[in-house]
Design a protein around this motif. Structure first.
Motif, PDB file in Angstrom:
ATOM      1  N   ASN A 223       0.281   6.322  30.210  1.00 57.06           N
ATOM      2  CA  ASN A 223      -0.209   5.016  29.770  1.00 57.06           C
ATOM      3  C   ASN A 223      -1.344   5.138  28.767  1.00 57.06           C
ATOM      4  OD1 ASN A 223       1.539   3.338  31.221  1.00 57.06           O
ATOM      5  ND2 ASN A 223       0.335   3.680  33.094  1.00 57.06           N
ATOM      6  N   ALA A 224      -1.285   6.177  27.973  1.00 55.10           N
ATOM      7  CA  ALA A 224      -2.317   6.374  26.955  1.00 55.10           C
ATOM      8  C   ALA A 224      -1.828   5.817  25.631  1.00 55.10           C
ATOM      9  CB  ALA A 224      -2.641   7.856  26.803  1.00 55.10           C
ATOM     10  N   GLN A 225      -2.768   5.283  24.879  1.00 53.04           N
ATOM     11  CA  GLN A 225      -2.423   4.689  23.593  1.00 53.04           C
ATOM     12  C   GLN A 225      -2.800   5.651  22.465  1.00 53.04           C
ATOM     13  OE1 GLN A 225      -4.467   0.960  23.068  1.00 53.04           O
ATOM     14  NE2 GLN A 225      -3.786   0.773  20.923  1.00 53.04           N
ATOM     15  N   VAL A 226      -1.826   5.973  21.624  1.00 53.65           N
ATOM     16  CA  VAL A 226      -2.105   6.856  20.484  1.00 53.65           C
ATOM     17  C   VAL A 226      -2.685   6.023  19.348  1.00 53.65           C
ATOM     18  CG1 VAL A 226      -1.119   8.445  18.805  1.00 53.65           C
ATOM     19  CG2 VAL A 226      -0.254   8.437  21.159  1.00 53.65           C
ATOM     20  N   ILE A 227      -3.944   6.267  18.995  1.00 50.31           N
ATOM     21  CA  ILE A 227      -4.573   5.445  17.947  1.00 50.31           C
ATOM     22  C   ILE A 227      -4.759   6.218  16.638  1.00 50.31           C
ATOM     23  CG2 ILE A 227      -5.754   3.924  19.604  1.00 50.31           C
ATOM     24  CD1 ILE A 227      -8.339   5.510  18.962  1.00 50.31           C
ATOM     25  N   GLY A 228      -4.329   7.480  16.615  1.00 49.87           N
ATOM     26  CA  GLY A 228      -4.422   8.238  15.373  1.00 49.87           C
ATOM     27  C   GLY A 228      -3.649   9.535  15.490  1.00 49.87           C
ATOM     28  N   LYS A 229      -3.138  10.020  14.350  1.00 50.34           N
ATOM     29  CA  LYS A 229      -2.385  11.282  14.351  1.00 50.34           C
ATOM     30  C   LYS A 229      -2.746  12.044  13.081  1.00 50.34           C
ATOM     31  CE  LYS A 229       1.696   9.077  14.696  1.00 50.34           C
ATOM     32  NZ  LYS A 229       1.522   7.763  15.346  1.00 50.34           N
ATOM     33  N   GLY A 230      -3.054  13.317  13.237  1.00 51.64           N
ATOM     34  CA  GLY A 230      -3.375  14.125  12.068  1.00 51.64           C
ATOM     35  C   GLY A 230      -2.685  15.468  12.101  1.00 51.64           C
ATOM     36  N   VAL A 231      -2.098  15.866  10.971  1.00 50.81           N
ATOM     37  CA  VAL A 231      -1.537  17.215  10.851  1.00 50.81           C
ATOM     38  C   VAL A 231      -2.114  17.860   9.595  1.00 50.81           C
ATOM     39  CG1 VAL A 231       0.627  16.697  12.040  1.00 50.81           C
ATOM     40  CG2 VAL A 231       0.512  16.434   9.564  1.00 50.81           C
ATOM     41  N   LEU A 232      -2.197  19.191   9.645  1.00 46.13           N
ATOM     42  CA  LEU A 232      -2.697  19.886   8.463  1.00 46.13           C
ATOM     43  C   LEU A 232      -1.636  19.880   7.365  1.00 46.13           C
ATOM     44  CD1 LEU A 232      -4.740  21.683   6.969  1.00 46.13           C
ATOM     45  CD2 LEU A 232      -3.639  23.662   8.045  1.00 46.13           C
ATOM     46  N   ILE A 233      -0.424  20.315   7.721  1.00 44.31           N
ATOM     47  CA  ILE A 233       0.647  20.432   6.719  1.00 44.31           C
ATOM     48  C   ILE A 233       1.888  19.673   7.173  1.00 44.31           C
ATOM     49  CG2 ILE A 233       2.132  22.024   5.415  1.00 44.31           C
ATOM     50  CD1 ILE A 233       0.197  24.268   6.048  1.00 44.31           C
ATOM     51  N   SER A 234       2.445  18.864   6.302  1.00 41.39           N
ATOM     52  CA  SER A 234       3.770  18.301   6.577  1.00 41.39           C
ATOM     53  C   SER A 234       4.693  18.686   5.424  1.00 41.39           C
ATOM     54  CB  SER A 234       3.699  16.780   6.734  1.00 41.39           C
ATOM     55  OG  SER A 234       3.232  16.197   5.542  1.00 41.39           O
ATOM     56  N   THR A 235       5.962  18.803   5.740  1.00 47.41           N
ATOM     57  CA  THR A 235       6.914  19.187   4.693  1.00 47.41           C
ATOM     58  C   THR A 235       7.397  17.939   3.963  1.00 47.41           C
ATOM     59  OG1 THR A 235       8.706  19.017   6.299  1.00 47.41           O
ATOM     60  CG2 THR A 235       7.745  21.176   6.000  1.00 47.41           C
ATOM     61  N   SER A 236       7.709  18.115   2.682  1.00 45.94           N
ATOM     62  CA  SER A 236       8.175  16.939   1.928  1.00 45.94           C
ATOM     63  C   SER A 236       9.609  16.586   2.311  1.00 45.94           C
ATOM     64  CB  SER A 236       8.046  17.177   0.426  1.00 45.94           C
ATOM     65  OG  SER A 236       8.599  18.417   0.083  1.00 45.94           O
ATOM     66  N   SER A 237      10.333  17.577   2.867  1.00 42.98           N
ATOM     67  CA  SER A 237      11.695  17.269   3.320  1.00 42.98           C
ATOM     68  C   SER A 237      11.840  17.672   4.792  1.00 42.98           C
ATOM     69  CB  SER A 237      12.691  18.035   2.428  1.00 42.98           C
ATOM     70  OG  SER A 237      13.748  18.579   3.197  1.00 42.98           O
ATOM     71  N   PRO A 238      12.414  16.892   5.688  1.00 38.90           N
ATOM     72  CA  PRO A 238      12.972  15.566   5.409  1.00 38.90           C
ATOM     73  C   PRO A 238      11.873  14.532   5.150  1.00 38.90           C
ATOM     74  CG  PRO A 238      12.926  15.950   7.775  1.00 38.90           C
ATOM     75  CD  PRO A 238      12.487  17.218   7.130  1.00 38.90           C
ATOM     76  N   LYS A 239      12.197  13.585   4.270  1.00 35.82           N
ATOM     77  CA  LYS A 239      11.202  12.573   3.937  1.00 35.82           C
ATOM     78  C   LYS A 239      10.949  11.654   5.134  1.00 35.82           C
ATOM     79  CE  LYS A 239       9.970   9.836  -0.193  1.00 35.82           C
ATOM     80  NZ  LYS A 239       8.999   9.058   0.533  1.00 35.82           N
ATOM     81  N   GLU A 240      12.043  11.324   5.827  1.00 35.38           N
ATOM     82  CA  GLU A 240      11.920  10.455   7.004  1.00 35.38           C
ATOM     83  C   GLU A 240      11.501  11.283   8.210  1.00 35.38           C
ATOM     84  OE1 GLU A 240      12.485   7.027   7.657  1.00 35.38           O
ATOM     85  OE2 GLU A 240      12.207   6.979   5.480  1.00 35.38           O
ATOM     86  N   LYS A 241      10.346  10.998   8.768  1.00 33.95           N
ATOM     87  CA  LYS A 241       9.878  11.703   9.962  1.00 33.95           C
ATOM     88  C   LYS A 241      10.117  10.840  11.199  1.00 33.95           C
ATOM     89  CE  LYS A 241       7.728  14.701   7.176  1.00 33.95           C
ATOM     90  NZ  LYS A 241       8.382  15.965   6.800  1.00 33.95           N
ATOM     91  N   LEU A 242      10.046  11.470  12.349  1.00 34.40           N
ATOM     92  CA  LEU A 242      10.228  10.731  13.605  1.00 34.40           C
ATOM     93  C   LEU A 242       8.982   9.963  14.020  1.00 34.40           C
ATOM     94  CD1 LEU A 242      12.230  13.475  15.542  1.00 34.40           C
ATOM     95  CD2 LEU A 242      13.109  11.280  14.747  1.00 34.40           C
ATOM     96  N   VAL A 243       7.882  10.179  13.314  1.00 36.45           N
ATOM     97  CA  VAL A 243       6.657   9.423  13.610  1.00 36.45           C
ATOM     98  C   VAL A 243       6.152   8.729  12.354  1.00 36.45           C
ATOM     99  CG1 VAL A 243       5.877  10.829  15.559  1.00 36.45           C
ATOM    100  CG2 VAL A 243       5.269  11.501  13.226  1.00 36.45           C
ATOM    101  N   LYS A 244       5.343   7.689  12.567  1.00 30.60           N
ATOM    102  CA  LYS A 244       4.759   6.945  11.451  1.00 30.60           C
ATOM    103  C   LYS A 244       3.238   6.965  11.549  1.00 30.60           C
ATOM    104  CE  LYS A 244       6.881   2.974  11.978  1.00 30.60           C
ATOM    105  NZ  LYS A 244       7.302   1.589  11.690  1.00 30.60           N
ATOM    106  N   ASP A 245       2.595   6.480  10.498  1.00 26.79           N
ATOM    107  CA  ASP A 245       1.140   6.306  10.511  1.00 26.79           C
ATOM    108  C   ASP A 245       0.374   7.564  10.874  1.00 26.79           C
ATOM    109  OD1 ASP A 245       1.559   3.622   9.950  1.00 26.79           O
ATOM    110  OD2 ASP A 245       1.709   3.123  12.078  1.00 26.79           O
ATOM    111  N   TYR A 246       0.629   8.625  10.165  1.00 25.77           N
ATOM    112  CA  TYR A 246      -0.118   9.859  10.402  1.00 25.77           C
ATOM    113  C   TYR A 246      -0.892  10.252   9.144  1.00 25.77           C
ATOM    114  CZ  TYR A 246       3.882  11.800   7.906  1.00 25.77           C
ATOM    115  OH  TYR A 246       4.843  12.047   6.967  1.00 25.77           O
TER     116      TYR A 246
END
Lengths: 273, 273
Positions: A223-246
């Protein structure tokens, strides 16, 4: 013992910057330095100006009974850009390409100087004013997540991949990781998070977003609310990720094992919706 | 831009204490503050005195071409004792006992404030003047090992328990862990350590010493010399460990699941031969 202004100043700067986001009362300093409240107030004003003038972050005064002074680390956009560009230069070394097109990055992301800088950058761009925990998953993201937690003055929670008998009853979920397309487990002791917490997720690398999505699912179990997400590196492909707002600091545009080309670049505007 | 002495002082303190054991040249500061060498030298003298007077560690000047000034974090024996006693009080909470007599400690050892203090204590008691790396094994020891590496300004190396395809060719050994008496693997990418390095091993917990012994064996495979070993907690039984010459900050004397008793105490003289 009595102290001169320069001495008090030096000590106040040290104490505040060693303990980001921790509130120190005026009385803490008046006792430590055997000085009047008005004297300490003046000292703090000078400290504030130093931090502002030199772009070292912000020192803020909190009014009221639980009041005092605290230091908020904030790296300037300019310094961030310089640091991330230099980091990309190091990453883009062809010798870092491993068989299978993987990148050897652990010497960089385990480095305390680099990980603490990454932590301060996350703290400069993710709003953590309401956050209760930083949450990461073992292993490679731990150093940068710990340094983020340090900069934000938040406790760190580490999700494990196997249940440990030595950590008590736990909640497990299964998830599909993008990089090797197999079903994996993640697990966290029941005691690790308070019911109804607000959390920020940190990880080192994102391809499809399966791991971060799994972390979100696990957080839901608490029951925890995720209020932010940060990654160091993301790949440009695939463009569509399974998460948003990171927030992704760097983008991996290309790895060509045969030609020996890696192309990682700072993300222009960090925040991806 | 011109700066006042108090401003320069504050900034110098911040820069030095954010970067323990990193050498900054005088020219770095003269350029940053647009000031004469003599002025900066005086500033640094004042900074030195502040650190000494307030027991905040040591600021030392290094002569010669590669010379400059650096900050060596050192916590006073008195402050260490206070911190470790408080930590023991937190650990000795009966609610921390899990089924099987295990202790729930991750909220403490993952906490950035606590782990950074532990790192500074290790840096106060382990001689790292010749060390090239801090080496730990995943997962629970990572936060304190990273903070130790930060305090010593050394790179961190993390031994994994399973070989990862994404880290290149690696050296593996098997070892017997004391707590569950099963044969386990530890693994490290070949690229992780330079040949002939000197390393300091850090881990959170030691019962029989099997894990640390395994780490020593793995280091031998890399022709690396172990010049220091530090653990947060070691158990008083068995008295004979598989390793010698380690520093243990706390001693676990008793866990009684039925009676709900935990007894962890600071080690009197840390160093165990």
């Amino acid at each position: 013992m009595k102290f001169k202004r320069t001495e008090r100043m030096g000590a106040i700067v040290k104490i505040l910057s060693d303990n980001p986001n921790k509130v120190f009362t005026l009385s803490f300093f008046t006792e430590k330095f055997n000085a009047a409240k008005s004297t300490i107030s003046e000292d703090i004003l000078v400290v504030k100006n130093v931090f502002e003038k030199l772009n070292l972050g912000k020192v803020v005064t909190i009014a009221g009974a639980a009041g005092g002074v605290k230091y908020i680390p904030k790296i300037s956009d300019e310094d961030n850009e310089i640091f991330l560009k230099e980091l990309c230069e190091k990453i883009n070394e062809p010798s870092r390409i491993l068989a299978g097109g993987f990148l050897y990055l652990i010497d960089l992301i385990y480095n305390p100087e680099i990980s603490s800088k990454i932590g301060k950058i996350f703290a400069s761009y993710i709003d953590y004013s309401e956050a209760d925990y930083i949450v990461t998953i073992e292993t490679k993201g731990i150093p940068m997540a710990l340094m983020t937690a340090k900069a934000m003055n938040l406790p760190l929670v580490i999700i494990r991949k196997d249940t440990k008998v030595s950590e008590g009853s736990s909640l497990n979920i299964t998830y599909m990781s993008g990089s090797n397309k197999i079903v994996q487990t993640m697990t966290l002791p029941r005691k690790a998070l308070k019911e109804g917490s607000k959390v920020i997720l940190i990880d080192d690398f994102m391809r499809g977003g399966g791991t971060l999505r799994g972390m979100e699912d696990l957080m839901a179990e608490f029951n925890a609310q995720v209020i932010g997400k940060g990654v160091l590196i993301s790949t440009s492909s695939p463009k569509e990720k399974l998460v948003k707002d990171y927030i992704s600091l760097l983008e991996l545009k290309e790895v060509d094992e045969k030609k020996g080309i890696i192309k990682v670049e700072p993300n222009k505007d960090f925040i991806i919706n």
